[in-house]
Design an enzyme around this catalytic site. Structure first.
Site, short mmCIF file in Angstrom:
data_model
loop_
_atom_site.label_atom_id
_atom_site.label_comp_id
_atom_site.label_asym_id
_atom_site.label_seq_id
_atom_site.Cartn_x
_atom_site.Cartn_y
_atom_site.Cartn_z
N GLU A 1 54.75 52.33 -1.76
CA GLU A 1 53.99 52.11 -3.00
C GLU A 1 54.53 50.90 -3.76
O GLU A 1 53.73 50.14 -4.35
CB GLU A 1 54.03 53.38 -3.85
CG GLU A 1 53.14 54.48 -3.26
CD GLU A 1 53.56 55.89 -3.62
OE1 GLU A 1 54.27 56.06 -4.64
OE2 GLU A 1 53.18 56.83 -2.90
N HIS B 1 48.01 57.08 -4.21
CA HIS B 1 49.04 57.09 -5.25
C HIS B 1 49.06 55.77 -6.02
O HIS B 1 49.24 55.76 -7.24
CB HIS B 1 50.41 57.33 -4.62
CG HIS B 1 50.67 58.77 -4.28
ND1 HIS B 1 51.86 59.19 -3.73
CD2 HIS B 1 49.90 59.88 -4.40
CE1 HIS B 1 51.81 60.49 -3.53
NE2 HIS B 1 50.63 60.94 -3.92
N GLY C 1 28.02 59.44 -0.06
CA GLY C 1 28.91 58.83 0.93
C GLY C 1 28.42 57.49 1.42
O GLY C 1 29.13 56.78 2.14
N ILE C 2 27.21 57.12 1.01
CA ILE C 2 26.66 55.81 1.36
C ILE C 2 27.43 54.67 0.70
O ILE C 2 27.36 53.52 1.15
CB ILE C 2 25.17 55.73 0.98
CG1 ILE C 2 24.47 54.57 1.70
CG2 ILE C 2 24.99 55.62 -0.53
CD1 ILE C 2 22.96 54.57 1.51
N THR C 3 28.20 54.95 -0.37
CA THR C 3 28.77 53.86 -1.16
C THR C 3 29.73 52.96 -0.38
O THR C 3 29.53 51.73 -0.36
CB THR C 3 29.43 54.39 -2.45
OG1 THR C 3 30.34 55.44 -2.14
CG2 THR C 3 28.37 54.90 -3.41
N GLY D 1 38.07 62.63 -2.53
CA GLY D 1 38.95 63.66 -3.07
C GLY D 1 40.13 63.90 -2.15
O GLY D 1 40.47 63.05 -1.32
N TYR E 1 58.72 61.43 -8.47
CA TYR E 1 59.08 62.15 -7.25
C TYR E 1 60.13 63.24 -7.44
O TYR E 1 60.00 64.33 -6.85
CB TYR E 1 59.48 61.15 -6.16
CG TYR E 1 58.28 60.50 -5.54
CD1 TYR E 1 57.59 61.12 -4.50
CD2 TYR E 1 57.78 59.30 -6.02
CE1 TYR E 1 56.45 60.55 -3.94
CE2 TYR E 1 56.65 58.72 -5.48
CZ TYR E 1 55.99 59.35 -4.44
OH TYR E 1 54.84 58.79 -3.91
N TYR F 1 38.49 51.31 -2.58
CA TYR F 1 38.04 51.90 -3.85
C TYR F 1 38.89 51.37 -5.00
O TYR F 1 39.96 50.78 -4.80
CB TYR F 1 38.15 53.43 -3.79
CG TYR F 1 39.50 53.93 -3.34
CD1 TYR F 1 40.59 54.00 -4.20
CD2 TYR F 1 39.71 54.32 -2.01
CE1 TYR F 1 41.84 54.43 -3.78
CE2 TYR F 1 40.95 54.76 -1.58
CZ TYR F 1 42.01 54.81 -2.46
OH TYR F 1 43.24 55.24 -2.03
#
Length: 397
Positions: free
Chosen positions: A135, A85, A273-275, A391, A95, A188
């Site tokens: 958050e 989020h 998925g190696i990243t 995802g 919300y 990420y």
């Protein structure tokens, strides 16, 4: 705080949510986006079409109903969602919109009566406040870190490098030439984009694919091509975003990170998925080189093996023990660490510290489930296994 009666009512609805959860969440997204079309600028509409988002939400709603009297059980899921989020820029005012649509969908599909709807309204309020507070904390921590910022920041593509026929790396540096926020390997960033011709603002999260080096960030993106229509943004990045182009970027987020121990590490990845694994590998070999590290990767063939030369360099230097599985390559006696077929942990178990190691898994969901099943068959404990699903969140069990 929820009353005992509200807790009882919410828990009693768990069987119905298990049976009708995806109907409820499917209808929820219809209601939410019809009444609040501006939210299409936040939600990944590809996940809406594929059904992945409604499946993930159905699992989350069911888990809340089952463990409402012991929320500590789902704290890991709460943290994972809160991190996602934060990279999307979710705000407190979102919300109530979500809550109203969720209650309406429950009422429409189950028609459970006013007492149940009232209990769920209270339960949702409690959970929403947990997310809002967490958050808020994440936003504040990110903004206050050295090199951090609020919301998004413009970055420039300073280099674009094709790793494989389908994976391209983008090297990003802040356009203001200031410092950038440090991150943990496995985390990420989100790119906030509105490509020409796209119906809405688009947000995509991509793992950082290198160890942090203070100069900027690297992401490595697979060009998606499938019947579900995935690939709007990945194709834009591959075909349109060139060196010198700019993107809006979130701070780094994510809870899939290396544990702070000295236990051996086994990194297991498939395809793109190696990243995050590459970031972990580079971090381990530079920052904690004494930590025993194993790298297991599966992909189509040598041509589609991203970062192959870097792995070979680290393996030759004795910094990592590697096992590679190529689906389209026959095993060679001269290359006893390269195997034919999909990842087979049983075939390499003699080389792995199964009882002592931490296992990190990332790749296509089917591959991760298969690897998880193999690890469990070899008596690896769940508290040794960590994974990232690209995802919407899903479980491997």
């Amino acid at each position: 705080m929820l009353t005992d009666n509200e807790i009882k009512i919410i828990k009693s609805s768990a069987p119905a949510l298990a049976e009708y959860g995806e109907q409820i969440t499917g209808r929820f997204y219809q209601i939410l986006l019809e009444k609040n079309p501006e939210l299409k600028n936040i939600f990944n509409m590809t996940n809406q079409k594929s059904g992945n988002q409604k499946q993930a939400l159905a699992m989350a709603v069911y888990a809340f109903s089952k463990y409402v009297d012991n929320l500590s059980v789902i704290l890991g899921d709460v943290e994972r969602i809160a991190q996602k989020h934060a990279s999307l820029g979710i705000k407190p005012e979102h919300y109530p919109l979500v809550g109203a649509a969720l209650l309406e969908s429950i009422k429409e599909i189950l028609n459970p009566g006013d007492d149940v709807i009232s209990a769920w309204a209270s339960g949702y309020g409690v959970l929403a406040n947990v997310f809002i507070e967490r958050e808020k904390q994440l936003y504040q921590e990110s903004a206050e870190k050295e090199g951090g910022w609020s919301e998004t920041r413009e970055f420039t593509v300073v280099k674009k490098h094709q790793e494989t026929p389908l994976i391209t790396s983008f090297y990003l540096q802040p356009s203001d030439q200031g410092k950038v926020s440090a991150y943990q390997a496995g985390q990420y960033i989100a790119l906030h984009l509105h490509p020409e011709g796209a119906p809405n603002h688009q947000i995509r999260q991509y793992s950082l694919s290198s160890a942090f080096d203070q100069s900027g960030y690297r992401i490595s993106v697979k060009k998606e091509q499938n019947e579900q229509g995935d690939g709007l943004i990945s194709n834009y990045l591959h075909e349109k975003l060139e060196q010198g182009g700019t993107v809006q970027v979130s701070n780094p987020y994510g809870e899939f990170v290396l544990q702070e121990t000295q236990r051996p590490v086994v990194l297991i990845s498939g395809g793109v998925g190696i990243t995050p694994m590459q970031a972990m590998l580079e971090t381990l070999t530079t920052q904690t080189p004494s930590r025993e590290t194993h790298f297991v990767h599966g992909t189509l063939d040598e041509l589609h093996h991203a970062f192959k030369n870097k792995l070979a360099e680290l393996a030759d230097a004795g910094k990592v023990q590697a096992h590679i599985f190529y689906q389209d390559k026959e095993a060679s006696s001269q290359e006893d660490k390269i195997h034919q077929g999909i990842i087979n942990i049983d075939a390499i178990k003699a080389d792995l510290p199964l009882t002592e190691a931490e296992f990190y898994i990332c790749g296509p969901l089917a591959m991760m489930k298969a690897v998880y099943k193999q690890l469990k068959a070899l008596q690896v404990n769940d508290d040794q296994i960590f994974y990232e699903v690209f995802g919407p969140s899903k479980t491997l069990a």
